[in-house]
Write a protein that holds these residues in place. Structure first.
Motif, PDB file in Angstrom:
ATOM      1  N   VAL A  15      16.872 -19.953 -91.692  1.00 25.80           N
ATOM      2  CA  VAL A  15      16.267 -19.413 -92.781  1.00 25.80           C
ATOM      3  C   VAL A  15      17.130 -18.241 -93.520  1.00 25.80           C
ATOM      4  O   VAL A  15      17.479 -18.072 -94.511  1.00 25.80           O
ATOM      5  CB  VAL A  15      14.765 -19.056 -92.591  1.00 25.80           C
ATOM      6  CG1 VAL A  15      14.484 -18.454 -94.043  1.00 25.80           C
ATOM      7  CG2 VAL A  15      13.918 -20.009 -92.309  1.00 25.80           C
ATOM      8  N   GLY A  16      17.554 -17.399 -92.343  1.00 21.00           N
ATOM      9  CA  GLY A  16      18.447 -16.126 -92.709  1.00 21.00           C
ATOM     10  C   GLY A  16      19.683 -16.506 -93.608  1.00 21.00           C
ATOM     11  O   GLY A  16      20.181 -15.962 -94.742  1.00 21.00           O
ATOM     12  N   ARG A  17      20.487 -17.421 -92.920  1.00 22.81           N
ATOM     13  CA  ARG A  17      21.731 -17.961 -93.496  1.00 22.81           C
ATOM     14  C   ARG A  17      21.511 -18.508 -95.162  1.00 22.81           C
ATOM     15  O   ARG A  17      22.330 -18.335 -95.863  1.00 22.81           O
ATOM     16  CB  ARG A  17      22.355 -19.171 -92.719  1.00 22.81           C
ATOM     17  CG  ARG A  17      22.871 -18.647 -91.473  1.00 22.81           C
ATOM     18  CD  ARG A  17      23.998 -19.362 -90.863  1.00 22.81           C
ATOM     19  NE  ARG A  17      23.103 -20.846 -90.343  1.00 22.81           N
ATOM     20  CZ  ARG A  17      22.758 -20.809 -89.221  1.00 22.81           C
ATOM     21  NH1 ARG A  17      22.503 -19.893 -88.476  1.00 22.81           N
ATOM     22  NH2 ARG A  17      22.084 -22.114 -88.941  1.00 22.81           N
ATOM     23  N   ALA A  21      23.055 -16.844 -98.565  1.00 18.23           N
ATOM     24  CA  ALA A  21      23.827 -17.829 -99.588  1.00 18.23           C
ATOM     25  C   ALA A  21      23.215 -17.862-100.954  1.00 18.23           C
ATOM     26  O   ALA A  21      23.807 -17.700-101.972  1.00 18.23           O
ATOM     27  CB  ALA A  21      23.832 -19.398 -98.921  1.00 18.23           C
ATOM     28  N   GLN A  22      21.885 -18.066-100.949  1.00 16.23           N
ATOM     29  CA  GLN A  22      21.067 -18.077-102.307  1.00 16.23           C
ATOM     30  C   GLN A  22      21.106 -16.783-102.985  1.00 16.23           C
ATOM     31  O   GLN A  22      21.158 -16.729-104.075  1.00 16.23           O
ATOM     32  CB  GLN A  22      19.771 -18.551-101.984  1.00 16.23           C
ATOM     33  CG  GLN A  22      19.763 -20.194-101.619  1.00 16.23           C
ATOM     34  CD  GLN A  22      17.951 -20.794-101.386  1.00 16.23           C
ATOM     35  OE1 GLN A  22      17.351 -20.374-102.036  1.00 16.23           O
ATOM     36  NE2 GLN A  22      18.117 -21.570-100.378  1.00 16.23           N
ATOM     37  N   ALA A  23      20.707 -15.869-102.100  1.00 17.50           N
ATOM     38  CA  ALA A  23      20.720 -14.392-102.662  1.00 17.50           C
ATOM     39  C   ALA A  23      21.884 -13.965-103.297  1.00 17.50           C
ATOM     40  O   ALA A  23      22.060 -13.404-104.457  1.00 17.50           O
ATOM     41  CB  ALA A  23      19.970 -13.489-101.896  1.00 17.50           C
ATOM     42  N   SER A  24      23.009 -14.455-102.533  1.00 14.91           N
ATOM     43  CA  SER A  24      24.450 -13.799-102.997  1.00 14.91           C
ATOM     44  C   SER A  24      24.899 -14.654-104.388  1.00 14.91           C
ATOM     45  O   SER A  24      25.202 -14.198-105.226  1.00 14.91           O
ATOM     46  CB  SER A  24      25.493 -14.265-102.046  1.00 14.91           C
ATOM     47  OG  SER A  24      26.735 -13.940-102.429  1.00 14.91           O
ATOM     48  N   VAL A  42      29.697 -14.587 -94.065  1.00 17.90           N
ATOM     49  CA  VAL A  42      29.084 -14.282 -95.046  1.00 17.90           C
ATOM     50  C   VAL A  42      29.776 -14.559 -96.444  1.00 17.90           C
ATOM     51  O   VAL A  42      31.165 -14.398 -96.312  1.00 17.90           O
ATOM     52  CB  VAL A  42      28.465 -13.008 -95.115  1.00 17.90           C
ATOM     53  CG1 VAL A  42      27.371 -12.752 -94.174  1.00 17.90           C
ATOM     54  CG2 VAL A  42      29.586 -12.027 -95.185  1.00 17.90           C
ATOM     55  N   PRO A  43      29.244 -14.688 -97.580  1.00 21.87           N
ATOM     56  CA  PRO A  43      30.129 -14.838 -98.835  1.00 21.87           C
ATOM     57  C   PRO A  43      30.628 -13.521 -99.048  1.00 21.87           C
ATOM     58  O   PRO A  43      30.352 -12.656 -98.676  1.00 21.87           O
ATOM     59  CB  PRO A  43      28.725 -15.211 -99.886  1.00 21.87           C
ATOM     60  CG  PRO A  43      27.858 -15.874 -99.086  1.00 21.87           C
ATOM     61  CD  PRO A  43      27.608 -15.101 -97.799  1.00 21.87           C
ATOM     62  N   GLU A  44      31.698 -13.570 -99.907  1.00 25.82           N
ATOM     63  CA  GLU A  44      32.502 -12.323-100.556  1.00 25.82           C
ATOM     64  C   GLU A  44      31.344 -11.253-101.200  1.00 25.82           C
ATOM     65  O   GLU A  44      30.660 -11.660-102.003  1.00 25.82           O
ATOM     66  CB  GLU A  44      33.634 -12.745-101.355  1.00 25.82           C
ATOM     67  CG  GLU A  44      34.412 -11.687-101.688  1.00 25.82           C
ATOM     68  CD  GLU A  44      35.769 -12.158-102.733  1.00 25.82           C
ATOM     69  OE1 GLU A  44      36.343 -11.078-103.214  1.00 25.82           O
ATOM     70  OE2 GLU A  44      35.629 -13.361-102.946  1.00 25.82           O
ATOM     71  N   GLY A  45      31.502 -10.109-100.685  1.00 26.64           N
ATOM     72  CA  GLY A  45      30.889  -9.050-101.513  1.00 26.64           C
ATOM     73  C   GLY A  45      29.632  -8.830-100.786  1.00 26.64           C
ATOM     74  O   GLY A  45      28.923  -7.826-101.082  1.00 26.64           O
ATOM     75  N   VAL A 196      12.325 -22.367 -98.041  1.00 26.52           N
ATOM     76  CA  VAL A 196      11.752 -21.304 -97.398  1.00 26.52           C
ATOM     77  C   VAL A 196      12.293 -20.328 -97.917  1.00 26.52           C
ATOM     78  O   VAL A 196      11.831 -19.101 -98.526  1.00 26.52           O
ATOM     79  CB  VAL A 196      11.644 -21.175 -95.830  1.00 26.52           C
ATOM     80  CG1 VAL A 196      11.047 -19.835 -95.680  1.00 26.52           C
ATOM     81  CG2 VAL A 196      10.832 -22.203 -95.306  1.00 26.52           C
ATOM     82  N   ALA A 197      13.723 -20.118 -97.975  1.00 28.46           N
ATOM     83  CA  ALA A 197      14.510 -18.936 -98.556  1.00 28.46           C
ATOM     84  C   ALA A 197      14.481 -18.896 -99.965  1.00 28.46           C
ATOM     85  O   ALA A 197      14.183 -17.597-100.337  1.00 28.46           O
ATOM     86  CB  ALA A 197      16.063 -19.283 -98.119  1.00 28.46           C
ATOM     87  N   ARG A 198      14.159 -19.899-100.522  1.00 28.25           N
ATOM     88  CA  ARG A 198      14.041 -20.164-102.198  1.00 28.25           C
ATOM     89  C   ARG A 198      12.676 -19.264-102.417  1.00 28.25           C
ATOM     90  O   ARG A 198      12.653 -18.654-103.287  1.00 28.25           O
ATOM     91  CB  ARG A 198      14.153 -21.242-102.680  1.00 28.25           C
ATOM     92  CG  ARG A 198      13.993 -21.515-104.336  1.00 28.25           C
ATOM     93  CD  ARG A 198      14.248 -22.890-104.704  1.00 28.25           C
ATOM     94  NE  ARG A 198      15.405 -23.103-104.872  1.00 28.25           N
ATOM     95  CZ  ARG A 198      15.979 -24.357-105.427  1.00 28.25           C
ATOM     96  NH1 ARG A 198      15.251 -25.178-105.896  1.00 28.25           N
ATOM     97  NH2 ARG A 198      17.545 -24.512-105.341  1.00 28.25           N
ATOM     98  N   TRP A 199      11.596 -19.870-101.679  1.00 27.90           N
ATOM     99  CA  TRP A 199      10.081 -19.169-101.789  1.00 27.90           C
ATOM    100  C   TRP A 199      10.201 -17.738-101.695  1.00 27.90           C
ATOM    101  O   TRP A 199       9.829 -17.089-102.451  1.00 27.90           O
ATOM    102  CB  TRP A 199       9.271 -19.937-100.740  1.00 27.90           C
ATOM    103  CG  TRP A 199       7.986 -19.651-101.349  1.00 27.90           C
ATOM    104  CD1 TRP A 199       7.115 -20.377-102.198  1.00 27.90           C
ATOM    105  CD2 TRP A 199       7.177 -18.490-100.945  1.00 27.90           C
ATOM    106  NE1 TRP A 199       5.812 -20.071-102.250  1.00 27.90           N
ATOM    107  CE2 TRP A 199       5.818 -18.641-101.610  1.00 27.90           C
ATOM    108  CE3 TRP A 199       7.557 -17.206-100.295  1.00 27.90           C
ATOM    109  CZ2 TRP A 199       5.035 -17.814-101.551  1.00 27.90           C
ATOM    110  CZ3 TRP A 199       6.406 -16.359-100.220  1.00 27.90           C
ATOM    111  CH2 TRP A 199       5.227 -16.868-100.915  1.00 27.90           C
ATOM    112  N   MET A 200      10.966 -17.403-100.755  1.00 27.49           N
ATOM    113  CA  MET A 200      11.066 -15.742-100.576  1.00 27.49           C
ATOM    114  C   MET A 200      11.654 -15.080-101.600  1.00 27.49           C
ATOM    115  O   MET A 200      11.155 -14.011-102.113  1.00 27.49           O
ATOM    116  CB  MET A 200      11.767 -15.715 -99.129  1.00 27.49           C
ATOM    117  CG  MET A 200      10.977 -16.190 -97.859  1.00 27.49           C
ATOM    118  SD  MET A 200      11.948 -15.990 -96.233  1.00 27.49           S
ATOM    119  CE  MET A 200      11.924 -13.996 -96.002  1.00 27.49           C
ATOM    120  N   LEU A 201      12.814 -15.530-102.020  1.00 26.56           N
ATOM    121  CA  LEU A 201      13.404 -14.986-103.145  1.00 26.56           C
ATOM    122  C   LEU A 201      12.602 -15.073-104.444  1.00 26.56           C
ATOM    123  O   LEU A 201      12.502 -13.957-105.037  1.00 26.56           O
ATOM    124  CB  LEU A 201      14.880 -15.660-103.463  1.00 26.56           C
ATOM    125  CG  LEU A 201      15.914 -15.337-102.372  1.00 26.56           C
ATOM    126  CD1 LEU A 201      16.946 -16.079-102.317  1.00 26.56           C
ATOM    127  CD2 LEU A 201      16.406 -13.822-102.304  1.00 26.56           C
TER     128      LEU A 201
END
Length: 225
Positions: A15-17, A21-24, A42-45, A196-201
């Motif tokens: 879920v963390g990965r 990705a989604q939050a970045s 991780v993504p740049e930045g 799950v990640a999308r719901w958290m965000l």
């Protein structure tokens, strides 16, 4: 939703990965605190700090300035496919780290945290089918669920604004956007880690927790049938 400064813990897990990705991609400013020996791409930045949660100066550095914390910390088995495999984590991992997180959040004035739990934890245990009850009684899953219940209690007593979503069985796969808060769940209930990640965000955009549709601070989430 406006861009937020987010601290992600457990950002190298399934879920963390997805969260990273989604939050970045959504433009949030991310900090990850990652164990020194854990591989991390991780993504740049994205800011990556190496250290342990019980190294308070490192946790303080990661926490400072955050708007919210997203935690995917959970026990790991030596063989993830085998419920009876030996644990690679302490039996109090989730609850012990929750206490450390709460202390640092209070120190730095960080108001909100979303921490992943699991369907079947705490007062949702009565909904488990016989197979899952057997696993809980005989395998490491029961140890992990008991610790997740203690984790939820730590956040409930913290005075912070907290959520501990309880996803049903986790699967790989893309986000579908078809997620529901469910009062009960069956044997086949499942949800992708990406959802799950999308719901958290998405929860971060809700101004007041818990939203009435959630039924509380530990909503069970699953893919819509």
């Amino acid at each position: 939703m406006k861009a937020l400064k987010l601290l992600i813990l457990g950002g190298t897990g399934g879920v963390g990965r997805q969260l990273v990705a989604q939050a970045s991609a959504a433009g949030h400013e991310l900090t990850l605190l990652v164990r020194p020996t854990t591989a991390c791409e991780v993504p740049e930045g994205v800011r990556v700090l190496r250290g342990l949660l019980d190294e308070r100066p490192r946790l303080d550095e990661a926490m400072a300035g955050a708007d919210a914390v997203l935690s995917c910390i959970g026990m790991q088995r030596a063989n993830p496919a085998n419920p009876w495999s030996a644990s690679r984590s302490p039996e109090d991992l989730s609850s012990a780290t929750a206490r450390l997180i709460v202390a640092a959040m209070r120190e730095h004035g960080v108001p909100r945290i979303v921490a992943v739990s699991a369907a079947g934890v705490g007062d949702s245990a009565a909904q488990l089918n016989l197979v899952m009850r057997f696993f809980l009684a005989t395998s490491m899953i029961g140890t992990a669920y008991a610790d997740l219940a203690r984790m939820e209690a730590v956040y409930a007593e913290s005075g912070l604004d907290w959520l501990a979503p309880r996803p049903t069985r986790l699967m790989d796969g893309a986000a579908t956007g078809r997620v529901a808060v469910v009062e009960r769940f069956g044997t086949r209930a499942a949800i992708t880690r990406a959802d799950v990640a999308r719901w958290m965000l998405d929860a971060l955009s809700v101004p007041s927790w818990p939203d009435p549709s959630w039924g509380g601070r530990t909503p069970q989430i699953s893919a819509e049938s």
